[in-house]
Design an enzyme around this catalytic site. Structure first.
Site, PDB file in Angstrom:
ATOM      1  N   LYS A   1       0.943  -1.295   0.142  1.00 56.39           N
ATOM      2  CA  LYS A   1       0.098   0.143   0.077  1.00 56.39           C
ATOM      3  C   LYS A   1       0.928   1.247   0.049  1.00 56.39           C
ATOM      4  O   LYS A   1       1.625   1.454   0.939  1.00 56.39           O
ATOM      5  CB  LYS A   1      -0.959  -0.008   1.094  1.00 56.39           C
ATOM      6  CG  LYS A   1      -1.858   1.229   1.056  1.00 56.39           C
ATOM      7  CD  LYS A   1      -2.623   1.497   2.559  1.00 56.39           C
ATOM      8  CE  LYS A   1      -2.227   2.942   2.818  1.00 56.39           C
ATOM      9  NZ  LYS A   1      -2.230   4.011   1.936  1.00 56.39           N
TER      10      LYS A   1
ATOM     11  N   GLU B   1      10.168   1.846  10.533  1.00 50.45           N
ATOM     12  CA  GLU B   1      11.181   2.949  10.169  1.00 50.45           C
ATOM     13  C   GLU B   1      10.471   4.134  10.158  1.00 50.45           C
ATOM     14  O   GLU B   1       9.705   4.464   9.349  1.00 50.45           O
ATOM     15  CB  GLU B   1      11.952   2.661   8.775  1.00 50.45           C
ATOM     16  CG  GLU B   1      13.382   3.616   8.658  1.00 50.45           C
ATOM     17  CD  GLU B   1      12.854   4.854   8.002  1.00 50.45           C
ATOM     18  OE1 GLU B   1      12.876   5.637   8.764  1.00 50.45           O
ATOM     19  OE2 GLU B   1      13.022   5.081   6.594  1.00 50.45           O
TER      20      GLU B   1
ATOM     21  N   CYS C   1      13.766  11.253   6.475  1.00 51.59           N
ATOM     22  CA  CYS C   1      13.891  11.058   7.823  1.00 51.59           C
ATOM     23  C   CYS C   1      15.199  11.237   8.259  1.00 51.59           C
ATOM     24  O   CYS C   1      15.534  11.162   9.768  1.00 51.59           O
ATOM     25  CB  CYS C   1      13.416   9.558   8.262  1.00 51.59           C
ATOM     26  SG  CYS C   1      11.781   9.217   7.846  1.00 51.59           S
TER      27      CYS C   1
ATOM     28  N   GLY D   1       3.319   4.745  13.489  1.00 55.42           N
ATOM     29  CA  GLY D   1       3.980   3.556  13.898  1.00 55.42           C
ATOM     30  C   GLY D   1       3.568   2.998  15.290  1.00 55.42           C
ATOM     31  O   GLY D   1       3.382   1.549  15.502  1.00 55.42           O
TER      32      GLY D   1
ATOM     33  N   GLU E   1      10.113  16.741  14.610  1.00 55.03           N
ATOM     34  CA  GLU E   1      10.264  16.314  13.186  1.00 55.03           C
ATOM     35  C   GLU E   1       9.617  17.400  12.478  1.00 55.03           C
ATOM     36  O   GLU E   1       8.630  17.027  12.261  1.00 55.03           O
ATOM     37  CB  GLU E   1      10.326  14.886  13.081  1.00 55.03           C
ATOM     38  CG  GLU E   1      10.838  14.581  11.534  1.00 55.03           C
ATOM     39  CD  GLU E   1      10.682  13.397  10.911  1.00 55.03           C
ATOM     40  OE1 GLU E   1      11.633  12.770  10.173  1.00 55.03           O
ATOM     41  OE2 GLU E   1       9.333  12.523  11.411  1.00 55.03           O
TER      42      GLU E   1
END
Length: 481
Positions: free
Chosen positions: A176, A250, A284, A233, A384
């Site tokens: 996906k 990740e 990232c 996550g 982030e």
């Protein structure tokens, strides 16, 4: 305009609901394609197809050599269609064509070739045991059906580095892509079919978060490999805890970059700028917190801001572009809100801090922004941002720099800039990050593991380490008496 369907059991089909969504070119805001919105019924059908493909005699009985040959053919097809794939990636994601053509597409081909070689090298071992008259050995067993969920920042590359090890180890997959950037992944899956993957072994579902949630929650999915935000996550972990399915994550990063007092200033400025603005900061592993010795901090800030202002901003399709658009209007607003918050909390904005207008007003462009006098407790130093925002943070000695670099919930990547080998080799082990780069920008290679500590995720991708994520160890005891 591109129209993307679902791939279920080797057949391209619309969603059972008939629902579709649109994807846009972030450089212009124009709609460039539609894709099927997979419903829970479609997800269930794709998982069932994956189970049938995994258990099919053709896939289970296929020799490792033949499986490796298919992966090698995928690499050949990727190279044959490199220009098309790169153009789709740039149009749908916005990344500069220099990135899509020289980094992403070559990395996909390289990754498939790397794991094509591993298909014939998945060795077990013979174990001496204390029970008499026993032959005991271990083998690597594929997990079954793997749900692979990829992000919008490097859709093609990350699809490749999940697909290749999953297939090399004998699994079936339901893939996906992110709803913002499905087009290059759809084309990659078409090439996978052309290479000879049996029906049902690779299935593709497109759609938004609901499609991803249905895939993660499906009880017949044996493993989930996800790249994306830490919050999602964590939600995946909570969902998978009920069935204890394997999870590989990740997630986010907030990479520190330590500029030692002896560092080559020109190299450090250029390298950190490139490391921060690779794919417009939507990476990232992008360098975001620059720890610079106080004696050099003012010079570093001045040179960094001047260099950032000189970079060409424009659509990714322009080969001269260095800073492309952000992926969406929503993400543009998110980055702008962080810049405003940084100023409110007392950071000194040196440049940037605004959306690019004029000829680029319909796109999602934001000027590279440098902040000085950033403290560890500021939001821009902790969250982030995932955009072209750089924070310079002075320090007084290297012990302080290391402690502050590690003062984060993340641990994906880090950098050290020094001309002293002793400094390089003594600092690197002290930094809590999955990968430490010395005097260079962040890079990824199929032969080296990639993953993080803390909230940057679980497990490793790339290298032989990815094989562990997609296999179980099975022991066999044979009675010889």
């Amino acid at each position: 305009m591109t129209r993307a369907q679902l791939l279920i059991g080797g057949e391209w089909t619309d969603s059972v609901t008939g629902r579709t969504a649109e994807t846009v070119n972030p450089a212009t805001g124009e709609v460039i394609g539609t894709f099927a919105e997979a419903s829970p019924v479609d997800i269930a059908a794709a998982v069932d197809a994956g189970r049938a493909g995994f258990e099919s005699n053709r896939w289970q009985s296929m020799s490792p050599d033949e499986r490796g040959r298919i992966l090698w053919r995928i690499a050949d097809l990727v190279e044959r269609h490199a220009s098309e794939l790169a153009a789709l990636e740039t149009m749908d994601q916005g990344q500069p064509t220099t990135v899509s053509t020289t980094v992403n597409v070559p990395l996909v081909a390289q990754t498939f070739r790397y794991y094509a070689g591993w298909a014939t090298k998945l060795k077990g071992k013979l174990s001496p045991v204390s029970v008499p008259d026993q032959l005991t050995y271990q083998r690597r067993a594929p997990l079954g059906v793997c749900g692979l969920i990829t992000p919008w920042n490097f859709p093609l590359a990350i699809a490749g580095w999940k697909l290749a090890p999953a297939l090399a180890t004998g699994n079936a997959v339901v893939l996906k892509p992110a709803e913002q950037t499905p087009l290059s992944t759809v084309r990659l899956v078409e090439l996978v079919l052309e290479a000879g993957i049996p029906p049902g072994v690779v299935n593709l579902v497109t759609g938004g978060p609901d499609a991803g949630k249905a895939l993660v929650a499906h009880p017949r999915v044996d493993m989930v490999s996800f790249t994306g935000s830490t919050a999602v996550g964590q939600e995946i972990v909570r969902t998978c805890s009920g069935t204890l399915k394997r999870v590989s994550l990740e997630l986010g990063g907030k990479a520190p970059s330590i500029v030692a007092p002896d560092a080559d200033m020109q190299m450090a400025v250029v390298g950190n700028l490139r490391g921060a603005l690779f794919n417009t900061g939507q990476a990232c592993g992008a360098f975001t917190r620059f720890f610079v010795h106080r004696s050099k901090a003012e010079e570093f800030v001045s040179r960094l801001a001047t260099a950032a202002d000189s970079l060409r901003i424009g659509p990714g399709s322009d080969p001269e572009t260095v800073v492309g658009p952000l992926v969406s209007a929503e993400h543009l607003d998110r980055v702008a809100s962080y810049v405003a918050l940084g100023e409110q909390q007392g950071a000194v904005r040196i440049n940037g801090g605004e959306r690019v207008g004029g000829a680029f007003g319909r796109g999602f462009f934001y000027r590279p922004t440098v902040f000085a006098d950033v403290t560890d407790d500021m939001t821009i130093a902790r969250d982030e941002i995932f955009g072209p925002v750089m924070c310079v943070m002075p320090y007084d000695d290297l012990d302080e720099a290391v402690a502050r670099a590690n003062n984060t919930d993340y641990g994906l990547a880090a950098a050290i800039w020094t001309q002293d080998l002793r400094t390089a080799h003594t600092l690197a082990p002290r930094i809590r990050a999955g990968t430490v780069f010395v005097n260079q920008i962040p890079i990824i290679d199929p032969g080296a593991p990639w993953g993080g500590f803390g909230l940057s995720g679980w497990g490793r991708e790339m290298g032989s380490y990815a094989l562990d994520e997609f296999t179980e160890t099975q022991s066999v005891f044979v009675n010889l008496s």
